[in-house]
Design a protein around this motif. Structure first.
Motif, PDB file in Angstrom:
ATOM      1  N   PRO A 173       0.822  -1.213   0.000  1.00 33.35           N
ATOM      2  CA  PRO A 173       0.000   0.000   0.000  1.00 33.35           C
ATOM      3  C   PRO A 173       0.858   1.265   0.000  1.00 33.35           C
ATOM      4  CG  PRO A 173      -0.790  -1.573   1.641  1.00 33.35           C
ATOM      5  CD  PRO A 173       0.512  -2.094   1.118  1.00 33.35           C
ATOM      6  N   ASP A 174       0.335   2.340  -0.586  1.00 29.17           N
ATOM      7  CA  ASP A 174       1.088   3.590  -0.693  1.00 29.17           C
ATOM      8  C   ASP A 174       1.506   4.146   0.651  1.00 29.17           C
ATOM      9  OD1 ASP A 174       0.931   3.535  -3.434  1.00 29.17           O
ATOM     10  OD2 ASP A 174      -0.855   4.810  -3.524  1.00 29.17           O
ATOM     11  N   HIS A 175       0.650   4.008   1.676  1.00 27.47           N
ATOM     12  CA  HIS A 175       1.001   4.587   2.975  1.00 27.47           C
ATOM     13  C   HIS A 175       2.214   3.897   3.602  1.00 27.47           C
ATOM     14  CE1 HIS A 175      -1.476   1.220   4.462  1.00 27.47           C
ATOM     15  NE2 HIS A 175      -0.804   1.352   5.592  1.00 27.47           N
ATOM     16  N   VAL A 176       2.441   2.627   3.267  1.00 28.39           N
ATOM     17  CA  VAL A 176       3.616   1.912   3.795  1.00 28.39           C
ATOM     18  C   VAL A 176       4.877   2.455   3.151  1.00 28.39           C
ATOM     19  CG1 VAL A 176       4.725  -0.330   4.051  1.00 28.39           C
ATOM     20  CG2 VAL A 176       2.244  -0.144   4.258  1.00 28.39           C
ATOM     21  N   GLY A 177       4.836   2.676   1.841  1.00 30.43           N
ATOM     22  CA  GLY A 177       5.985   3.277   1.153  1.00 30.43           C
ATOM     23  C   GLY A 177       6.278   4.670   1.682  1.00 30.43           C
ATOM     24  N   GLY A 178       5.217   5.433   2.003  1.00 33.14           N
ATOM     25  CA  GLY A 178       5.405   6.760   2.573  1.00 33.14           C
ATOM     26  C   GLY A 178       6.072   6.706   3.924  1.00 33.14           C
ATOM     27  N   ALA A 179       5.674   5.744   4.748  1.00 28.96           N
ATOM     28  CA  ALA A 179       6.289   5.593   6.073  1.00 28.96           C
ATOM     29  C   ALA A 179       7.763   5.214   5.949  1.00 28.96           C
ATOM     30  CB  ALA A 179       5.535   4.543   6.884  1.00 28.96           C
ATOM     31  N   LEU A 180       8.070   4.343   4.998  1.00 30.54           N
ATOM     32  CA  LEU A 180       9.467   3.937   4.798  1.00 30.54           C
ATOM     33  C   LEU A 180      10.314   5.093   4.289  1.00 30.54           C
ATOM     34  CD1 LEU A 180       8.987   0.401   3.217  1.00 30.54           C
ATOM     35  CD2 LEU A 180       9.937   0.929   5.470  1.00 30.54           C
ATOM     36  N   SER A 181       9.746   5.914   3.399  1.00 25.97           N
ATOM     37  CA  SER A 181      10.529   7.002   2.809  1.00 25.97           C
ATOM     38  C   SER A 181      10.827   8.120   3.798  1.00 25.97           C
ATOM     39  CB  SER A 181       9.820   7.559   1.574  1.00 25.97           C
ATOM     40  OG  SER A 181       8.600   8.160   1.940  1.00 25.97           O
ATOM     41  N   ARG A 182      10.192   8.125   4.955  1.00 24.28           N
ATOM     42  CA  ARG A 182      10.528   9.107   5.994  1.00 24.28           C
ATOM     43  C   ARG A 182      11.864   8.781   6.645  1.00 24.28           C
ATOM     44  NH1 ARG A 182       4.847   8.286   7.677  1.00 24.28           N
ATOM     45  NH2 ARG A 182       3.691   9.912   6.597  1.00 24.28           N
ATOM     46  N   TRP A 183      12.237   7.511   6.644  1.00 25.02           N
ATOM     47  CA  TRP A 183      13.457   7.071   7.320  1.00 25.02           C
ATOM     48  C   TRP A 183      14.552   6.607   6.359  1.00 25.02           C
ATOM     49  CZ3 TRP A 183      14.109   7.677  12.453  1.00 25.02           C
ATOM     50  CH2 TRP A 183      12.967   7.937  13.202  1.00 25.02           C
ATOM     51  N   LEU A 184      14.146   6.154   5.171  1.00 26.18           N
ATOM     52  CA  LEU A 184      15.077   5.536   4.227  1.00 26.18           C
ATOM     53  C   LEU A 184      14.961   6.222   2.874  1.00 26.18           C
ATOM     54  CD1 LEU A 184      14.013   1.872   5.066  1.00 26.18           C
ATOM     55  CD2 LEU A 184      15.912   3.129   6.094  1.00 26.18           C
ATOM     56  N   ILE A 185      15.977   6.055   2.032  1.00 24.10           N
ATOM     57  CA  ILE A 185      15.887   6.571   0.665  1.00 24.10           C
ATOM     58  C   ILE A 185      15.384   5.448  -0.241  1.00 24.10           C
ATOM     59  CG2 ILE A 185      17.695   8.290   1.025  1.00 24.10           C
ATOM     60  CD1 ILE A 185      19.541   6.492  -0.668  1.00 24.10           C
ATOM     61  N   GLU A 186      14.798   5.837  -1.374  1.00 23.70           N
ATOM     62  CA  GLU A 186      14.255   4.878  -2.331  1.00 23.70           C
ATOM     63  C   GLU A 186      14.985   5.049  -3.669  1.00 23.70           C
ATOM     64  OE1 GLU A 186       9.881   3.346  -3.923  1.00 23.70           O
ATOM     65  OE2 GLU A 186      10.059   5.339  -3.038  1.00 23.70           O
ATOM     66  N   PRO A 187      16.169   4.401  -3.821  1.00 25.47           N
ATOM     67  CA  PRO A 187      16.947   4.590  -5.051  1.00 25.47           C
ATOM     68  C   PRO A 187      16.307   3.968  -6.286  1.00 25.47           C
ATOM     69  CG  PRO A 187      17.987   2.960  -3.658  1.00 25.47           C
ATOM     70  CD  PRO A 187      16.846   3.529  -2.880  1.00 25.47           C
ATOM     71  N   SER A 188      15.428   3.004  -6.065  1.00 25.98           N
ATOM     72  CA  SER A 188      14.718   2.333  -7.152  1.00 25.98           C
ATOM     73  C   SER A 188      13.318   2.018  -6.623  1.00 25.98           C
ATOM     74  CB  SER A 188      15.470   1.048  -7.516  1.00 25.98           C
ATOM     75  OG  SER A 188      14.841   0.367  -8.545  1.00 25.98           O
ATOM     76  N   PRO A 189      12.306   1.979  -7.477  1.00 27.21           N
ATOM     77  CA  PRO A 189      10.957   1.727  -6.973  1.00 27.21           C
ATOM     78  C   PRO A 189      10.878   0.451  -6.131  1.00 27.21           C
ATOM     79  CG  PRO A 189      10.860   2.376  -9.261  1.00 27.21           C
ATOM     80  CD  PRO A 189      12.311   2.192  -8.924  1.00 27.21           C
ATOM     81  N   GLY A 190      10.385   0.595  -4.909  1.00 25.85           N
ATOM     82  CA  GLY A 190      10.217  -0.550  -4.024  1.00 25.85           C
ATOM     83  C   GLY A 190      11.462  -0.984  -3.285  1.00 25.85           C
ATOM     84  N   LEU A 191      12.570  -0.287  -3.457  1.00 27.83           N
ATOM     85  CA  LEU A 191      13.825  -0.626  -2.786  1.00 27.83           C
ATOM     86  C   LEU A 191      14.198   0.524  -1.857  1.00 27.83           C
ATOM     87  CD1 LEU A 191      16.214  -2.640  -2.594  1.00 27.83           C
ATOM     88  CD2 LEU A 191      17.351  -1.223  -4.299  1.00 27.83           C
ATOM     89  N   TYR A 192      14.274   0.245  -0.563  1.00 32.07           N
ATOM     90  CA  TYR A 192      14.560   1.263   0.445  1.00 32.07           C
ATOM     91  C   TYR A 192      15.861   0.917   1.155  1.00 32.07           C
ATOM     92  CZ  TYR A 192       9.684   2.354  -0.383  1.00 32.07           C
ATOM     93  OH  TYR A 192       8.494   2.686  -0.979  1.00 32.07           O
ATOM     94  N   VAL A 193      16.733   1.925   1.306  1.00 32.62           N
ATOM     95  CA  VAL A 193      18.053   1.726   1.906  1.00 32.62           C
ATOM     96  C   VAL A 193      18.314   2.842   2.900  1.00 32.62           C
ATOM     97  CG1 VAL A 193      20.531   1.539   1.425  1.00 32.62           C
ATOM     98  CG2 VAL A 193      18.883   0.709  -0.254  1.00 32.62           C
ATOM     99  N   GLY A 194      18.926   2.487   4.026  1.00 38.20           N
ATOM    100  CA  GLY A 194      19.268   3.520   4.991  1.00 38.20           C
ATOM    101  C   GLY A 194      20.045   2.954   6.167  1.00 38.20           C
ATOM    102  N   THR A 195      20.464   3.856   7.030  1.00 40.32           N
ATOM    103  CA  THR A 195      21.177   3.497   8.248  1.00 40.32           C
ATOM    104  C   THR A 195      20.329   3.959   9.425  1.00 40.32           C
ATOM    105  OG1 THR A 195      23.283   3.772   7.120  1.00 40.32           O
ATOM    106  CG2 THR A 195      23.330   3.758   9.524  1.00 40.32           C
ATOM    107  N   VAL A 196      19.841   3.008  10.204  1.00 33.22           N
ATOM    108  CA  VAL A 196      18.966   3.298  11.336  1.00 33.22           C
ATOM    109  C   VAL A 196      19.360   2.427  12.525  1.00 33.22           C
ATOM    110  CG1 VAL A 196      17.012   4.010   9.879  1.00 33.22           C
ATOM    111  CG2 VAL A 196      17.236   1.628  10.568  1.00 33.22           C
ATOM    112  N   SER A 197      18.843   2.786  13.695  1.00 36.44           N
ATOM    113  CA  SER A 197      19.086   1.980  14.895  1.00 36.44           C
ATOM    114  C   SER A 197      18.241   0.708  14.837  1.00 36.44           C
ATOM    115  CB  SER A 197      18.723   2.779  16.145  1.00 36.44           C
ATOM    116  OG  SER A 197      17.327   2.993  16.194  1.00 36.44           O
ATOM    117  N   ALA A 198      18.577  -0.238  15.690  1.00 35.89           N
ATOM    118  CA  ALA A 198      17.826  -1.492  15.733  1.00 35.89           C
ATOM    119  C   ALA A 198      16.371  -1.243  16.126  1.00 35.89           C
ATOM    120  CB  ALA A 198      18.478  -2.461  16.704  1.00 35.89           C
ATOM    121  N   ARG A 199      16.142  -0.289  17.000  1.00 30.27           N
ATOM    122  CA  ARG A 199      14.777   0.019  17.424  1.00 30.27           C
ATOM    123  C   ARG A 199      13.947   0.556  16.252  1.00 30.27           C
ATOM    124  NH1 ARG A 199      12.814   3.950  22.353  1.00 30.27           N
ATOM    125  NH2 ARG A 199      10.597   3.658  21.978  1.00 30.27           N
ATOM    126  N   VAL A 200      14.504   1.498  15.504  1.00 27.60           N
ATOM    127  CA  VAL A 200      13.797   2.047  14.343  1.00 27.60           C
ATOM    128  C   VAL A 200      13.583   0.954  13.311  1.00 27.60           C
ATOM    129  CG1 VAL A 200      13.961   3.680  12.425  1.00 27.60           C
ATOM    130  CG2 VAL A 200      14.587   4.398  14.739  1.00 27.60           C
TER     131      VAL A 200
END
Length: 110
Positions: free
Chosen positions: A13-40
């Motif tokens: 769903p679109d809202h899940v992608g939106g939530a992910l893009s707040r913390w991670l970058i989306e270099p390709s559609p559906g692929l999210y990459v980032g550096t976060v803590s274990a809790r996040v």
């Protein structure tokens, strides 16, 4: 300590992608990459796995294992993560016809 994570998604769903893009970058559609803590990471994964619906998601993150990473999956998929003596390996699920997914029978007429 923050570590790099990768989340791959398909048909979420679109809202899940939106939530992910707040913390991670989306270099390709559906692929999210980032550096976060274990809790996040765990909070993001709980949102994704609870909301995946008919889609699918895969999380790969650093872990203290022989391979150096761990894999988590959510949703319906052909590939399943199995533990083999401490190693995470991928197993293809059988298709609807009862054979192994991806295998084909060859019939020869003489």
């Amino acid at each position: 300590m923050p570590s790099m994570i990768v989340i791959s998604t398909t048909a979420i769903p679109d809202h899940v992608g939106g939530a992910l893009s707040r913390w991670l970058i989306e270099p390709s559609p559906g692929l999210y990459v980032g550096t976060v803590s274990a809790r996040v990471r765990d909070e993001l994964w709980s949102v994704v796995s609870a909301s995946v619906g008919d889609g699918l998601a895969v999380l790969v993150h650093a872990a203290d294992t022989e391979q150096g990473f761990a894999i988590r999956t959510a949703g319906k998929r052909r590939r399943h993560v199995v533990d083999f003596d401490g190693l995470q390996l991928i197993k293809f699920a059988a298709d609807e016809r009862g054979g192994e997914a991806g295998s084909q029978e060859l019939q020869v007429k003489l």
